[in-house]
Design a protein around this motif. Sequence first.
Motif, PDB file in Angstrom:
ATOM      1  N   LYS A   1      10.903 -82.570 -16.098  1.00 43.60           N
ATOM      2  CA  LYS A   1       9.699 -83.065 -16.774  1.00 43.60           C
ATOM      3  C   LYS A   1       8.397 -82.700 -16.055  1.00 43.60           C
ATOM      4  O   LYS A   1       7.458 -83.488 -16.004  1.00 43.60           O
ATOM      5  CB  LYS A   1       9.784 -84.571 -17.001  1.00 43.60           C
ATOM      6  CG  LYS A   1      10.952 -84.984 -17.884  1.00 43.60           C
ATOM      7  CD  LYS A   1      11.027 -86.490 -18.054  1.00 43.60           C
ATOM      8  CE  LYS A   1      12.197 -86.886 -18.887  1.00 43.60           C
ATOM      9  NZ  LYS A   1      13.445 -86.970 -18.143  1.00 43.60           N
ATOM     10  N   LEU A   2       8.346 -81.492 -15.504  1.00 43.39           N
ATOM     11  CA  LEU A   2       7.125 -80.998 -14.860  1.00 43.39           C
ATOM     12  C   LEU A   2       6.260 -80.371 -15.943  1.00 43.39           C
ATOM     13  O   LEU A   2       6.610 -79.343 -16.522  1.00 43.39           O
ATOM     14  CB  LEU A   2       7.476 -79.988 -13.760  1.00 43.39           C
ATOM     15  CG  LEU A   2       8.281 -80.597 -12.609  1.00 43.39           C
ATOM     16  CD1 LEU A   2       8.892 -79.510 -11.750  1.00 43.39           C
ATOM     17  CD2 LEU A   2       7.391 -81.510 -11.786  1.00 43.39           C
ATOM     18  N   ALA A   3       5.140 -81.002 -16.249  1.00 41.77           N
ATOM     19  CA  ALA A   3       4.319 -80.622 -17.394  1.00 41.77           C
ATOM     20  C   ALA A   3       3.307 -79.535 -17.067  1.00 41.77           C
ATOM     21  O   ALA A   3       2.628 -79.583 -16.043  1.00 41.77           O
ATOM     22  CB  ALA A   3       3.594 -81.843 -17.936  1.00 41.77           C
ATOM     23  N   CYS A   4       3.205 -78.589 -17.950  1.00 45.89           N
ATOM     24  CA  CYS A   4       2.204 -77.528 -17.878  1.00 45.89           C
ATOM     25  C   CYS A   4       0.815 -78.156 -17.841  1.00 45.89           C
ATOM     26  O   CYS A   4       0.556 -79.139 -18.532  1.00 45.89           O
ATOM     27  CB  CYS A   4       2.351 -76.651 -19.110  1.00 45.89           C
ATOM     28  SG  CYS A   4       1.059 -75.432 -19.314  1.00 45.89           S
ATOM     29  N   PRO A   5      -0.102 -77.604 -17.044  1.00 45.92           N
ATOM     30  CA  PRO A   5      -1.454 -78.176 -16.996  1.00 45.92           C
ATOM     31  C   PRO A   5      -2.247 -77.959 -18.284  1.00 45.92           C
ATOM     32  O   PRO A   5      -3.289 -78.562 -18.463  1.00 45.92           O
ATOM     33  CB  PRO A   5      -2.105 -77.468 -15.809  1.00 45.92           C
ATOM     34  CG  PRO A   5      -1.332 -76.217 -15.617  1.00 45.92           C
ATOM     35  CD  PRO A   5       0.058 -76.505 -16.093  1.00 45.92           C
ATOM     36  N   ASP A   6      -1.744 -77.134 -19.190  1.00 46.03           N
ATOM     37  CA  ASP A   6      -2.414 -76.895 -20.467  1.00 46.03           C
ATOM     38  C   ASP A   6      -1.940 -77.928 -21.486  1.00 46.03           C
ATOM     39  O   ASP A   6      -1.129 -77.655 -22.357  1.00 46.03           O
ATOM     40  CB  ASP A   6      -2.132 -75.473 -20.957  1.00 46.03           C
ATOM     41  CG  ASP A   6      -2.911 -75.110 -22.203  1.00 46.03           C
ATOM     42  OD1 ASP A   6      -3.850 -75.845 -22.566  1.00 46.03           O
ATOM     43  OD2 ASP A   6      -2.573 -74.089 -22.830  1.00 46.03           O
TER      44      ASP A   6
END
Length: 88
Positions: A69-74
């Motif tokens: 669950k590491l979310a893209c900064p976009d």
Amino acid sequence: MKSFEIEIEKVSGYCSCGYKVGDKFCAEGLNTPNTAFCGGAYMILFPMQTALFSGAHFHFEENPKSKTKLACPDNGYVTFKITMVENE
């Protein structure tokens, strides 16, 4: 040598790199992935790669040598999973 598998877990919006669920990338040690990879996404992944490389374990994860669950900064449209694999 420690290596890492980076997998696309979820795509819920536009991804300028065209990542799709299930796409996988590999990285050796503390190096960047072995193919062109989104710099913004790598900024989110690299701290986890460093932690795992240095011996961290995430005991709340199904696999303690993995972080999900590491979310893209976009806008978080893409989420990633990074898993450490120790090769002999």
